[in-house]
Each structure stands twice: as structure tokens, then as C-alpha cells.
Design a protein around this motif. Structure first.
Motif, PDB file in Angstrom:
ATOM      1  N   ASP A 158      80.613  14.087  90.544  1.00  0.00           N
ATOM      2  CA  ASP A 158      79.436  13.689  89.757  1.00  0.00           C
ATOM      3  C   ASP A 158      79.349  12.179  89.602  1.00  0.00           C
ATOM      4  O   ASP A 158      79.027  11.660  88.524  1.00  0.00           O
ATOM      5  N   ALA A 226      76.316  13.005  91.769  1.00  0.00           N
ATOM      6  CA  ALA A 226      75.262  13.477  90.864  1.00  0.00           C
ATOM      7  C   ALA A 226      74.023  12.598  90.952  1.00  0.00           C
ATOM      8  O   ALA A 226      72.916  13.056  90.643  1.00  0.00           O
ATOM      9  N   ARG A 246      69.466  13.543 101.032  1.00  0.00           N
ATOM     10  CA  ARG A 246      68.975  14.848 100.580  1.00  0.00           C
ATOM     11  C   ARG A 246      69.488  15.969 101.457  1.00  0.00           C
ATOM     12  O   ARG A 246      69.752  17.077 100.982  1.00  0.00           O
ATOM     13  N   ASN A 249      73.087  16.507 100.174  1.00  0.00           N
ATOM     14  CA  ASN A 249      73.225  16.883  98.766  1.00  0.00           C
ATOM     15  C   ASN A 249      71.862  17.335  98.247  1.00  0.00           C
ATOM     16  O   ASN A 249      70.942  16.521  98.113  1.00  0.00           O
ATOM     17  N   LYS A 250      71.742  18.611  97.956  1.00  0.00           N
ATOM     18  CA  LYS A 250      70.463  19.175  97.520  1.00  0.00           C
ATOM     19  C   LYS A 250      70.225  19.010  96.021  1.00  0.00           C
ATOM     20  O   LYS A 250      69.088  19.147  95.568  1.00  0.00           O
ATOM     21  N   ARG A 251      71.265  18.738  95.250  1.00  0.00           N
ATOM     22  CA  ARG A 251      71.124  18.749  93.795  1.00  0.00           C
ATOM     23  C   ARG A 251      71.110  17.362  93.164  1.00  0.00           C
ATOM     24  O   ARG A 251      70.711  17.207  92.014  1.00  0.00           O
ATOM     25  N   ALA A 252      71.527  16.331  93.877  1.00  0.00           N
ATOM     26  CA  ALA A 252      71.634  14.997  93.288  1.00  0.00           C
ATOM     27  C   ALA A 252      70.257  14.431  92.957  1.00  0.00           C
ATOM     28  O   ALA A 252      69.261  14.716  93.629  1.00  0.00           O
ATOM     29  N   THR A 253      70.193  13.626  91.908  1.00  0.00           N
ATOM     30  CA  THR A 253      68.981  12.891  91.568  1.00  0.00           C
ATOM     31  C   THR A 253      68.940  11.620  92.415  1.00  0.00           C
ATOM     32  O   THR A 253      69.860  10.801  92.360  1.00  0.00           O
ATOM     33  N   ASP A 273      63.489  11.809  94.027  1.00  0.00           N
ATOM     34  CA  ASP A 273      63.018  12.290  92.732  1.00  0.00           C
ATOM     35  C   ASP A 273      62.178  11.241  92.015  1.00  0.00           C
ATOM     36  O   ASP A 273      61.199  11.570  91.343  1.00  0.00           O
ATOM     37  N   SER A 339      60.976  20.725  82.563  1.00  0.00           N
ATOM     38  CA  SER A 339      60.722  19.780  83.649  1.00  0.00           C
ATOM     39  C   SER A 339      59.482  18.929  83.382  1.00  0.00           C
ATOM     40  O   SER A 339      59.061  18.161  84.246  1.00  0.00           O
TER      41      SER A 339
END
Length: 371
Positions: A158, A226, A246, A249-253, A273, A339
């Protein structure tokens, strides 16, 4: 009849395939080997300078031994020549310190033998320690580096990956550190060696290489990051880096800084994002400062973390749950519900919920309390 252009998704897929210059397995192997990872270290002299210093120490020991032998040259016997000159003394010192010992020159007097026991033997040991120590350090440096990298990689979770350590990237890191982020949780990726060295000097781990290549980002453990900040010099580079990040890593901001507004949709499609347009933002700040210098000063104060006023996002406390945003101790400017981002004047934000987060303006710690 003109041919139809491929949809944006098709273009992105083509770009992604062009980025795969090496297989993902090869990239993982490079990351596990720790190649290209520069760890922050305390200020030490360069390896070449260390070797040069030890070489000078060895030459000094050799010169000292030569002088000692030459001063007591009458106590030595040369099988080839009865006399002992300075060259013979240097020769004897060389073969003695290197433990070669041909035996053609030998100490014969009691004083010469005593000096060999009490002085030259310790100098021989010191000479060997200098040479062997230098060799061992060179041989073990790579092993020590790999151990440090392995220990660093095993603890990275993270964290934040910052691509580009120029003015924008450095300012972003300073803001992160000001908000309580640790230097051990920030990894810098930059294609310029001097930028990576600057990151090391600031206590950050640096990765030297092109961040649009997957193996470079894997060295930064991006698959477990993260947050990703993309602050490259060119917009096209930012698009490629965002696509690669991307993909891994599909979840990182992912937050990206670009120069032109027209590239914002492409960055959104690439997986960003948040997209910040530096030229437009600076232009808007200039315009507002022209119309009202005080408004510009307040905005600059809000953008400078840790001085005067700060904009922060925090969770709603139990004491604030069920109340109006106006009843909070801090000035609430927005409410994050799920969201959605609700303006403070939105009727849905009239009552705070425990699961909400609020964007507030508060006095900075250690600030002067105003702009």
C-alpha cells in the motif's frame, strides 16, 4: 467511402500490445533480482574514491617499509650485490609485504631482524588487511545490495509510486510527507539518474528507467501499491505510464498531471482516477489573482500544505453524525458519500452520516492561522 477509425478502446488495446516489449514473466524476474533499484543511503564516499584511498594507504605502508629497510641497510645481505641501495630496499619491502619472500635479500644483523619482527611484520599484516578488505568489500557489495532490496520488497504494501521527480513530482512528495506519509512508503521512478540520486538524497527509494515499461514499474512493486502519481514532462508519456500502471494494478488510485486539457479524456480512458491540468490550473489561478489578489493568495495558501490553511479529507466522527455540516468544528466545503461528491449546499448533504467523509478547511499545524 472512408474507413472508420477504431474506437478508443481499440486504440488503447493496440497501444497496450505495443508496450509488451518483454513478457510479464521476464519483468517479474527482473524485479525479483532487484535490478535498477537505488536504495537511499547515508552520505558516503564514492566506491572509486574508497579504492583510491586504500591504494594510497597501501603505497604509504610500502614507502614506510622501504624507508625503514633503507635506514638499516647495513644489516641486510643481498646475494647478488653486497651493497643495499634504495631500489634494493624498495624491492625487499615489496616482496616482504606481499609475502613472496624470494630470499635473495635477508636481514643478517640483530637490529634488522628485530625491526622485521616488531615493525615490518605488523606492517605486512596491515598491508594484507588493506588489500583483502578492498577485495572483500567489492565482492560483497552486490550481495549486500540484493539483501537490502529483498528486505525492502518484502515490506512494501500500500505504498505510493511517484513517476517523475521533477518540480511537480517533488512537490507532490513534499505534500505527502507533510500529511504524515513516511519516506519508506514512497518510491520514485525516473529515467534520469540525477533525479533518482536526488530522490535517494531525500531518503526515498529510486528506480532508474522508463516507467512506460512494465518491468520498470514492477521493480517499484506497483502491483501492491495503493497510489500512483504520474508527473512526467510529456503528456504522451503520461498516457503510456498510466496505461501500464493500470494494467499492472487494477485497484490503485492513479493521479496524473498533464499540460493540455484535450488529453484529459484519453487519460480517463487509460485508467486515471484524477487528472490535473497544470497549464489550465495555473492560468485560472493567474486570472483570479489578477481580478482579486487576495483570492489568489488564499488559493495559493490552500494549495501549500502545512502553512496557514489546509484542505483535508477526513471521516465523520460519531459526535458529528446526524448533524449539519455547519455544526462541525472545521469549515466543511464538501461531503463524500459513497462514490459521490456532494457540495456543502446540496440538500442531500444537510445531514451527515457516520459513513460519510468530509472535505474541510482547517488551520495548518504550526501555521500562522491565516493566509
Amino acid at each position: 467511402m472512408t474507413a472508420r477509425k477504431p474506437p478508443p478502446e481499440g486504440r488503447l488495446a493496440l497501444v497496450l500490445r505495443s508496450l509488451r516489449r518483454r513478457t510479464l514473466d521476464e519483468a517479474v524476474q527482473d524485479a525479483e533480482a532487484g535490478r535498477g533499484i537505488s536504495m537511499p543511503t547515508a552520505a558516503v564516499s564514492l566506491p572509486a574514491r574508497q579504492v583510491l584511498r586504500r591504494l594510497l594507504m597501501a603505497l604509504l605502508v610500502l614507502a614506510l617499509t622501504t624507508l625503514i629497510v633503507w635506514l638499516d641497510r647495513a644489516g641486510y645481505h643481498d646475494s647478488a650485490d653486497e651493497s643495499m641501495n634504495l631500489l634494493d630496499s624498495a624491492y625487499y619491502a615489496t616482496v616482504t609485504l606481499s609475502t613472496t619472500g624470494y630470499g635473495d635479500i635477508t636481514p643478517v644483523s640483530a637490529s634488522a631482524r628485530l625491526v622485521n619482527i616488531l615493525v615490518i611484520t605488523p606492517l605486512r599484516v596491515l598491508f594484507l588487511i588493506i588489500l583483502v578488505g578492498t577485495t572483500l568489500e567489492v565482492l560483497t557489495e552486490r550481495t549486500r545490495q540484493q539483501l537490502r532490496v529483498h528486505r525492502w520488497r518484502s515490506g512494501m504494501r500500500d505504498h505510493t509510486v511517484v513517476v517523475g521527480y521533477g518540480t511537480k513530482g517533488r512537490s507532490a512528495v513534499q505534500t505527502l510527507l507533510g500529511q504524515g506519509c513516511s519516506t519508506s512508503d514512497v518510491v520514485v521512478v525516473d529515467p534520469q539518474e540525477r533525479a533518482v540520486q536526488a530522490a535517494n538524497n531525500d531518503g526515498l527509494v529510486g528506480i532508474l528507467g522508463d516507467a512506460s515499461r512494465s518491468q520498470i514499474l514492477l521493480r517499484a512493486e506497483i502491483q501492491r501499491a495503493a497510489r500512483v502519481i504520474v508527473a512526467t514532462q510529456r503528456d504522451d508519456t503520461a498516457v503510456l505510464v498510466t496505461l501500464t500502471a493500470r494494467q499492472l494494478n487494477k485497484r490503485a488510485t492513479i493521479v496524473v498531471a498533464i499540460r493540455e486539457d484535450e488529453n484529459v479524456p484519453l487519460l480517463r480512458q487509460s485508467g486515471a482516477d484524477v487528472v490535473v491540468t497544470s497549464s489550465s490550473s495555473a492560468g485560472r489561478l493567474l486570472g483570479m489573482s489578477m481580478m482579486s489578489p487576495r483570492v489568489g493568495a488564499v488559493l495559493e495558501d490552500l494549495l501549500t500544505y502545512g502553512n496557514g490553511l489546509d484542505v483535508v479529507e477526513r471521516p465523520v466522527t460519531r459526535a458529528e453524525s446526524g448533524k449539519s455540516p455547519r455544526e462541525c468544528a472545521d469549515l466543511v466545503v464538501a461531503v463524500v458519500r459513497g462514490s459521490r461528491l456532494l457540495n456543502f449546499s446540496d440538500p442531500e448533504a444537510a445531514t451527515l452520516q457516520l459513513t460519510d467523509r468530509v472535505v474541510t478547511i482547517k488551520h495548518a499545524k504550526g501555521g500562522n492561522g491565516g493566509s
